[in-house]
Design an enzyme around this catalytic site. Structure first.
Site, mmCIF file in Angstrom:
data_model
loop_
_atom_site.group_PDB
_atom_site.id
_atom_site.type_symbol
_atom_site.label_atom_id
_atom_site.label_comp_id
_atom_site.label_asym_id
_atom_site.label_seq_id
_atom_site.Cartn_x
_atom_site.Cartn_y
_atom_site.Cartn_z
ATOM 1 N NE ARG A 150 14.336 18.812 -14.124
ATOM 2 C CZ ARG A 150 13.225 18.957 -13.425
ATOM 3 N NH1 ARG A 150 11.968 19.015 -13.056
ATOM 4 N NH2 ARG A 150 13.502 19.778 -12.442
ATOM 5 C CE LYS A 151 7.634 12.991 -10.218
ATOM 6 N NZ LYS A 151 6.450 11.451 -10.382
ATOM 7 C CB THR A 152 17.099 11.363 -12.721
ATOM 8 O OG1 THR A 152 17.102 12.703 -12.585
ATOM 9 C CG2 THR A 152 16.818 10.892 -13.735
ATOM 10 C CB THR A 285 14.883 7.490 -13.541
ATOM 11 O OG1 THR A 285 13.281 8.342 -14.006
ATOM 12 C CG2 THR A 285 14.312 6.933 -15.067
#
Length: 310
Positions: A150-152, A285
Site C-alpha cells: 500500500r506504499k503508493t 510503487t
C-alpha cells in the site's frame, strides 16, 4: 510447469477493472495543471497538428487508458502503435521509436502533453519493475507471486496498482477496506495477537481475509492458531524466514505465507521456497525508476538545419 508473465493481450483487458471515478481523477490532474489560463496555448492557437509520442527508455509500456483519456478529454485523437504491456527494447529506445500518434488542435495537444507523459512514465516504471521481479520468480520456477504494497503515491495509487498488473505482479490489498492487516502497531495497541484476530473476525466476517504481521515464530504460530489467513514474516533474512515458514506450513498448510521487509530484486532468490507464497516489495510503487517519453510536433526545416553551436 513454470508460469509466464501475462502477455500484452491479457494486459489490454485490464481497463474493465477500473472504477467509474477514474476519469474524474484524471480530469482533476488536468485541472491542477491548468487552474486558470494557458499563455503557451494562446501563442500556438487551435490549428490542427500531429505529434509523435516517443518511447526513449527500455521497459514495459503501461498507462495507456489513462493517457488516452487525457488526450480525448482535450478533444485530441490518439493512435497507439504499441499495445499495453509492450516491452520497449534497447534498440527501440535508442531510436526513440514512436509508441503513439496524436492529432488535434495544437493548443490542446500541448495542454495534454505533460499530464499524459507523467502518467506514462510512472506507470511504465512500475510495470517495468514488476516485470523484472516476476521474471526472476519465473526463472527460478518459484510457485509464488511478487506483490506490491500500500506504499503508493497519494492520489496516484489507482495507476500504480493498475501498472503492477500490467507488469505481471500482484497488487496486494488495494486499501484499508480490501483486507484486514494487523500490523505491529495494531498488536501492540491491544497487547494480544489472538484478541486482535478475534476482534477483527467478529466484524469482517467470512468473506474477508485477515493478515497478521509477525516478527517471531511464536507470533506466527499464535496468529495461525487464532485463525489468521495470511502470515507476514517481516524483516527476516532469507534462510531464517524459510525455516519459520516451513514450521508454520507444516502445522497450518492452508495459511498463506508472505515474506516482506526490504527484499530487493537481487535478494529475492534467497526467499524462494515451497513454503513461501508471496514476496511483497514496497519499492515497486515507492521509489521506482521512471521511463522517459516525449511528445514532438514536426520540426520545421529551418530549425532542423541550425547547428546546436556556432
Amino acid at each position: 510447469s513454470s508460469r509466464s508473465v501475462p502477455s500484452a493481450a491479457m494486459a489490454s483487458d485490464l481497463t474493465s477493472l477500473l472504477p467509474p471515478h477514474w476519469k474524474e481523477e484524471v480530469t482533476r490532474w488536468l485541472e491542477q495543471d491548468m487552474p486558470k489560463w494557458d499563455v503557451g496555448g494562446y501563442v500556438v492557437g487551435a490549428e490542427r497538428t500531429h505529434a509523435s509520442l516517443l518511447g526513449k527508455s527500455p521497459g514495459v509500456l503501461a498507462g495507456i487508458p489513462f493517457a488516452t483519456f487525457v488526450f480525448t478529454h482535450l478533444e485530441c485523437e490518439v493512435e497507439w502503435l504499441r499495445d499495453e504491456g509492450h516491452v520497449i527494447s534497447e534498440a527501440e529506445a535508442k531510436a526513440k521509436a514512436p509508441v503513439a500518434k496524436v492529432v488535434g488542435p495544437t493548443r490542446n495537444v500541448l495542454m495534454a502533453e505533460r499530464t499524459a507523459l507523467n502518467i506514462l512514465s510512472r506507470a511504465s516504471g512500475v510495470a517495468t519493475a514488476a516485470r523484472a521481479a516476476m521474471d526472476v520468480a519465473v526463472e527460478h520456477k518459484w510457485h509464488g507471486k511478487v506483490a506490491g504494497t500500500r506504499k503508493t503515491t497519494p492520489g496516484f495509487g489507482i495507476v500504480e496498482k493498475y501498472a503492477l498488473l500490467v507488469g505481471g505482479a500482484d497488487t496486494h490489498r488495494m486499501d484499508l477496506s480490501a483486507m484486514v492487516m494487523l500490523k505491529d502497531n495494531h498488536i501492540w495497541s491491544t497487547g494480544s495477537i489472538s484478541t486482535s484476530v478475534a476482534r477483527a473476525r467478529s466484524v469482517c466476517g467470512f468473506s474477508t481475509k485477515i493478515e497478521v504481521e509477525c516478527t517471531s515464530q511464536q507470533d506466527a504460530q499464535e496468529a495461525a492458531e487464532a485463525g489468521a489467513d495470511v502470515i507476514m514474516l517481516d524483516n527476516y533474512k532469507g534462510e531464517e524466514l524459510k525455516k519459520v515458514a516451513k514450521v508454520i506450513k507444516a502445522q497450518h498448510p492452508h495459511v498463506i505465507i508472505e515474506a516482506s521487509g526490504g527484499i530487493t530484486i537481487d535478494a529475492m532468490p534467497s526467499y524462494f521456497s515451497p513454503d513461501v507464497d508471496i514476496i511483497s516489495q514496497g519499492s515497486l510503487t515507492n521509489g521506482y525508476d521512471t521511463l522517459d517519453f516525449s511528445l514532438k510536433v514536426p520540426k520545421p526545416a529551418k530549425f532542423a538545419s541550425r547547428p546546436r553551436a556556432n
